[in-house]
Write a protein that holds these residues in place. Structure first.
Motif, PDB file in Angstrom:
ATOM      1  N   SER A   1      10.993   0.340   2.496  1.00 25.39           N
ATOM      2  CA  SER A   1      10.411  -0.928   2.954  1.00 25.39           C
ATOM      3  C   SER A   1      10.406  -1.008   4.466  1.00 25.39           C
ATOM      4  O   SER A   1       9.409  -1.398   5.075  1.00 25.39           O
ATOM      5  CB  SER A   1      11.200  -2.115   2.396  1.00 25.39           C
ATOM      6  OG  SER A   1      11.177  -2.124   1.003  1.00 25.39           O
ATOM      7  N   LYS A   2      11.525  -0.644   5.079  1.00 25.62           N
ATOM      8  CA  LYS A   2      11.611  -0.680   6.544  1.00 25.62           C
ATOM      9  C   LYS A   2      10.610   0.269   7.187  1.00 25.62           C
ATOM     10  O   LYS A   2      10.109   0.005   8.275  1.00 25.62           O
ATOM     11  CB  LYS A   2      13.025  -0.314   6.997  1.00 25.62           C
ATOM     12  CG  LYS A   2      14.045  -1.387   6.728  1.00 25.62           C
ATOM     13  CD  LYS A   2      15.409  -0.902   7.199  1.00 25.62           C
ATOM     14  CE  LYS A   2      16.484  -1.921   7.036  1.00 25.62           C
ATOM     15  NZ  LYS A   2      17.775  -1.438   7.578  1.00 25.62           N
ATOM     16  N   LEU A   3      10.307   1.361   6.514  1.00 25.81           N
ATOM     17  CA  LEU A   3       9.337   2.334   7.024  1.00 25.81           C
ATOM     18  C   LEU A   3       7.902   2.014   6.610  1.00 25.81           C
ATOM     19  O   LEU A   3       6.997   2.804   6.861  1.00 25.81           O
ATOM     20  CB  LEU A   3       9.701   3.744   6.537  1.00 25.81           C
ATOM     21  CG  LEU A   3      11.015   4.315   7.050  1.00 25.81           C
ATOM     22  CD1 LEU A   3      11.327   5.631   6.358  1.00 25.81           C
ATOM     23  CD2 LEU A   3      10.974   4.500   8.554  1.00 25.81           C
ATOM     24  N   GLN A   4       7.694   0.851   5.966  1.00 22.97           N
ATOM     25  CA  GLN A   4       6.371   0.432   5.478  1.00 22.97           C
ATOM     26  C   GLN A   4       5.824   1.424   4.452  1.00 22.97           C
ATOM     27  O   GLN A   4       4.638   1.748   4.462  1.00 22.97           O
ATOM     28  CB  GLN A   4       5.380   0.268   6.645  1.00 22.97           C
ATOM     29  CG  GLN A   4       5.856  -0.653   7.749  1.00 22.97           C
ATOM     30  CD  GLN A   4       5.889  -2.109   7.338  1.00 22.97           C
ATOM     31  OE1 GLN A   4       4.923  -2.618   6.791  1.00 22.97           O
ATOM     32  NE2 GLN A   4       7.000  -2.781   7.586  1.00 22.97           N
ATOM     33  N   ARG A   5       6.674   1.931   3.577  1.00 19.35           N
ATOM     34  CA  ARG A   5       6.280   2.960   2.621  1.00 19.35           C
ATOM     35  C   ARG A   5       6.401   2.524   1.170  1.00 19.35           C
ATOM     36  O   ARG A   5       6.597   3.351   0.291  1.00 19.35           O
ATOM     37  CB  ARG A   5       7.141   4.211   2.817  1.00 19.35           C
ATOM     38  CG  ARG A   5       6.984   4.850   4.164  1.00 19.35           C
ATOM     39  CD  ARG A   5       5.620   5.465   4.287  1.00 19.35           C
ATOM     40  NE  ARG A   5       5.553   6.232   5.523  1.00 19.35           N
ATOM     41  CZ  ARG A   5       4.469   6.751   5.999  1.00 19.35           C
ATOM     42  NH1 ARG A   5       3.339   6.614   5.369  1.00 19.35           N
ATOM     43  NH2 ARG A   5       4.493   7.415   7.117  1.00 19.35           N
ATOM     44  N   ILE A   6       6.271   1.226   0.908  1.00 22.14           N
ATOM     45  CA  ILE A   6       6.171   0.803  -0.487  1.00 22.14           C
ATOM     46  C   ILE A   6       4.689   0.499  -0.748  1.00 22.14           C
ATOM     47  O   ILE A   6       3.959   0.132   0.165  1.00 22.14           O
ATOM     48  CB  ILE A   6       7.087  -0.387  -0.835  1.00 22.14           C
ATOM     49  CG1 ILE A   6       6.789  -1.616   0.002  1.00 22.14           C
ATOM     50  CG2 ILE A   6       8.548   0.014  -0.739  1.00 22.14           C
ATOM     51  CD1 ILE A   6       7.553  -2.842  -0.421  1.00 22.14           C
ATOM     52  N   PRO A   7       4.240   0.685  -1.974  1.00 25.26           N
ATOM     53  CA  PRO A   7       2.802   0.620  -2.259  1.00 25.26           C
ATOM     54  C   PRO A   7       2.226  -0.795  -2.357  1.00 25.26           C
ATOM     55  O   PRO A   7       1.826  -1.253  -3.412  1.00 25.26           O
ATOM     56  CB  PRO A   7       2.679   1.375  -3.584  1.00 25.26           C
ATOM     57  CG  PRO A   7       4.006   1.199  -4.237  1.00 25.26           C
ATOM     58  CD  PRO A   7       5.006   1.164  -3.134  1.00 25.26           C
ATOM     59  N   VAL A   8       2.179  -1.484  -1.224  1.00 34.69           N
ATOM     60  CA  VAL A   8       1.483  -2.769  -1.163  1.00 34.69           C
ATOM     61  C   VAL A   8       0.006  -2.489  -0.906  1.00 34.69           C
ATOM     62  O   VAL A   8      -0.371  -1.390  -0.507  1.00 34.69           O
ATOM     63  CB  VAL A   8       2.086  -3.681  -0.068  1.00 34.69           C
ATOM     64  CG1 VAL A   8       3.499  -4.107  -0.420  1.00 34.69           C
ATOM     65  CG2 VAL A   8       2.054  -3.016   1.284  1.00 34.69           C
ATOM     66  N   CYS A   9      -0.822  -3.478  -1.119  1.00 33.27           N
ATOM     67  CA  CYS A   9      -2.274  -3.278  -1.047  1.00 33.27           C
ATOM     68  C   CYS A   9      -2.751  -2.723   0.293  1.00 33.27           C
ATOM     69  O   CYS A   9      -3.588  -1.818   0.329  1.00 33.27           O
ATOM     70  CB  CYS A   9      -2.992  -4.585  -1.365  1.00 33.27           C
ATOM     71  SG  CYS A   9      -2.746  -5.120  -3.073  1.00 33.27           S
ATOM     72  N   VAL A  10      -2.235  -3.237   1.397  1.00 30.23           N
ATOM     73  CA  VAL A  10      -2.681  -2.771   2.719  1.00 30.23           C
ATOM     74  C   VAL A  10      -2.343  -1.295   2.907  1.00 30.23           C
ATOM     75  O   VAL A  10      -3.170  -0.521   3.401  1.00 30.23           O
ATOM     76  CB  VAL A  10      -2.052  -3.630   3.840  1.00 30.23           C
ATOM     77  CG1 VAL A  10      -2.214  -2.982   5.189  1.00 30.23           C
ATOM     78  CG2 VAL A  10      -2.668  -5.016   3.839  1.00 30.23           C
ATOM     79  N   GLU A  11      -1.141  -0.892   2.522  1.00 29.14           N
ATOM     80  CA  GLU A  11      -0.732   0.510   2.681  1.00 29.14           C
ATOM     81  C   GLU A  11      -1.546   1.430   1.767  1.00 29.14           C
ATOM     82  O   GLU A  11      -1.928   2.529   2.167  1.00 29.14           O
ATOM     83  CB  GLU A  11       0.765   0.674   2.417  1.00 29.14           C
ATOM     84  CG  GLU A  11       1.651  -0.052   3.420  1.00 29.14           C
ATOM     85  CD  GLU A  11       1.407   0.357   4.856  1.00 29.14           C
ATOM     86  OE1 GLU A  11       1.246   1.570   5.129  1.00 29.14           O
ATOM     87  OE2 GLU A  11       1.370  -0.534   5.715  1.00 29.14           O
ATOM     88  N   LEU A  12      -1.813   0.987   0.547  1.00 32.88           N
ATOM     89  CA  LEU A  12      -2.638   1.793  -0.367  1.00 32.88           C
ATOM     90  C   LEU A  12      -4.051   1.946   0.192  1.00 32.88           C
ATOM     91  O   LEU A  12      -4.632   3.034   0.132  1.00 32.88           O
ATOM     92  CB  LEU A  12      -2.669   1.152  -1.753  1.00 32.88           C
ATOM     93  CG  LEU A  12      -1.351   1.172  -2.525  1.00 32.88           C
ATOM     94  CD1 LEU A  12      -1.465   0.317  -3.787  1.00 32.88           C
ATOM     95  CD2 LEU A  12      -0.943   2.591  -2.871  1.00 32.88           C
ATOM     96  N   ASP A  13      -4.600   0.864   0.736  1.00 31.95           N
ATOM     97  CA  ASP A  13      -5.934   0.905   1.320  1.00 31.95           C
ATOM     98  C   ASP A  13      -5.996   1.881   2.500  1.00 31.95           C
ATOM     99  O   ASP A  13      -6.954   2.629   2.645  1.00 31.95           O
ATOM    100  CB  ASP A  13      -6.342  -0.501   1.767  1.00 31.95           C
ATOM    101  CG  ASP A  13      -7.780  -0.568   2.204  1.00 31.95           C
ATOM    102  OD1 ASP A  13      -8.674  -0.224   1.407  1.00 31.95           O
ATOM    103  OD2 ASP A  13      -8.015  -0.969   3.373  1.00 31.95           O
ATOM    104  N   LYS A  14      -4.956   1.899   3.339  1.00 32.77           N
ATOM    105  CA  LYS A  14      -4.892   2.830   4.470  1.00 32.77           C
ATOM    106  C   LYS A  14      -4.915   4.280   4.003  1.00 32.77           C
ATOM    107  O   LYS A  14      -5.406   5.153   4.707  1.00 32.77           O
ATOM    108  CB  LYS A  14      -3.603   2.617   5.273  1.00 32.77           C
ATOM    109  CG  LYS A  14      -3.596   1.425   6.165  1.00 32.77           C
ATOM    110  CD  LYS A  14      -2.262   1.373   6.905  1.00 32.77           C
ATOM    111  CE  LYS A  14      -2.048   0.078   7.627  1.00 32.77           C
ATOM    112  NZ  LYS A  14      -0.703   0.001   8.236  1.00 32.77           N
ATOM    113  N   ARG A  15      -4.401   4.528   2.830  1.00 28.12           N
ATOM    114  CA  ARG A  15      -4.324   5.888   2.294  1.00 28.12           C
ATOM    115  C   ARG A  15      -5.532   6.256   1.433  1.00 28.12           C
ATOM    116  O   ARG A  15      -5.535   7.281   0.774  1.00 28.12           O
ATOM    117  CB  ARG A  15      -3.030   6.051   1.502  1.00 28.12           C
ATOM    118  CG  ARG A  15      -1.816   6.098   2.422  1.00 28.12           C
ATOM    119  CD  ARG A  15      -0.524   5.946   1.656  1.00 28.12           C
ATOM    120  NE  ARG A  15       0.638   6.004   2.521  1.00 28.12           N
ATOM    121  CZ  ARG A  15       1.065   5.018   3.304  1.00 28.12           C
ATOM    122  NH1 ARG A  15       0.409   3.877   3.334  1.00 28.12           N
ATOM    123  NH2 ARG A  15       2.143   5.160   4.042  1.00 28.12           N
ATOM    124  N   GLY A  16      -6.529   5.391   1.435  1.00 35.05           N
ATOM    125  CA  GLY A  16      -7.775   5.710   0.756  1.00 35.05           C
ATOM    126  C   GLY A  16      -7.825   5.360  -0.720  1.00 35.05           C
ATOM    127  O   GLY A  16      -8.760   5.765  -1.416  1.00 35.05           O
TER     128      GLY A  16
END
Length: 153
Positions: free
Chosen positions: A37-52
């Protein structure tokens, strides 16, 4: 040994921490969740979108009102705010003393330096964050919600 390898080789250039999160009071998976979580590495929508990952929306899958970031899911969502408000009241801690996710999950209670009390506070913070994430996933994917006791004051 595995966590030592992670700390020494993989995480040495991390800007947030060079160690995985640990609290001996808790299961290791909760520490790993907080670290991610601290590293912003849980699969929330914004992070998934960034990864395509092709998503219909990047809005919070529970309430569909705001963009879902890690901070939204664990701090800013109305469910999270309600939980933290109750925890802060229970421990007599002012919520305004925390500026963000990393500050929140650091395990330090403002105004105290007692090691065991800080470790307990950290455990409560981490379990709260982990349970928020579980509750979010139950709501989003299984249309269920964890039982919640409303009689906690």
């Amino acid at each position: 040994m595995f966590t030592k390898l992670l700390d020494d080789k993989i995480l040495q250039n991390s800007f947030l921490t060079n160690e995985t999160a640990r609290n001996n009071f808790l299961l290791q998976k909760i520490g790993i969740f907080i670290w991610r979580s601290k590293l912003q590495r849980i699969p929330v929508c914004v992070e998934l979108d960034k990864r395509g990952v092709d998503l219909d929306t990047i809005l919070c899958p529970v309430f569909k009102t705001e963009t879902e970031t890690v901070e939204h899911a664990l701090l800013l969502c109305s469910t999270a705010k309600d939980l933290w408000e109750r925890v802060f009241k229970w421990w007599n801690v002012r919520s305004s003393q925390y500026s963000g996710l990393c500050d929140m999950f650091n395990g330090i209670i403002p105004g105290t330096n007692t090691n065991i009390r800080s470790k307990l506070w950290q455990a409560i913070e981490w379990v709260g964050g982990y349970m928020l994430w579980r509750n979010r996933n139950l709501k989003a994917f299984e249309k269920k919600e964890l039982d919640r006791s409303d009689d906690i004051q």
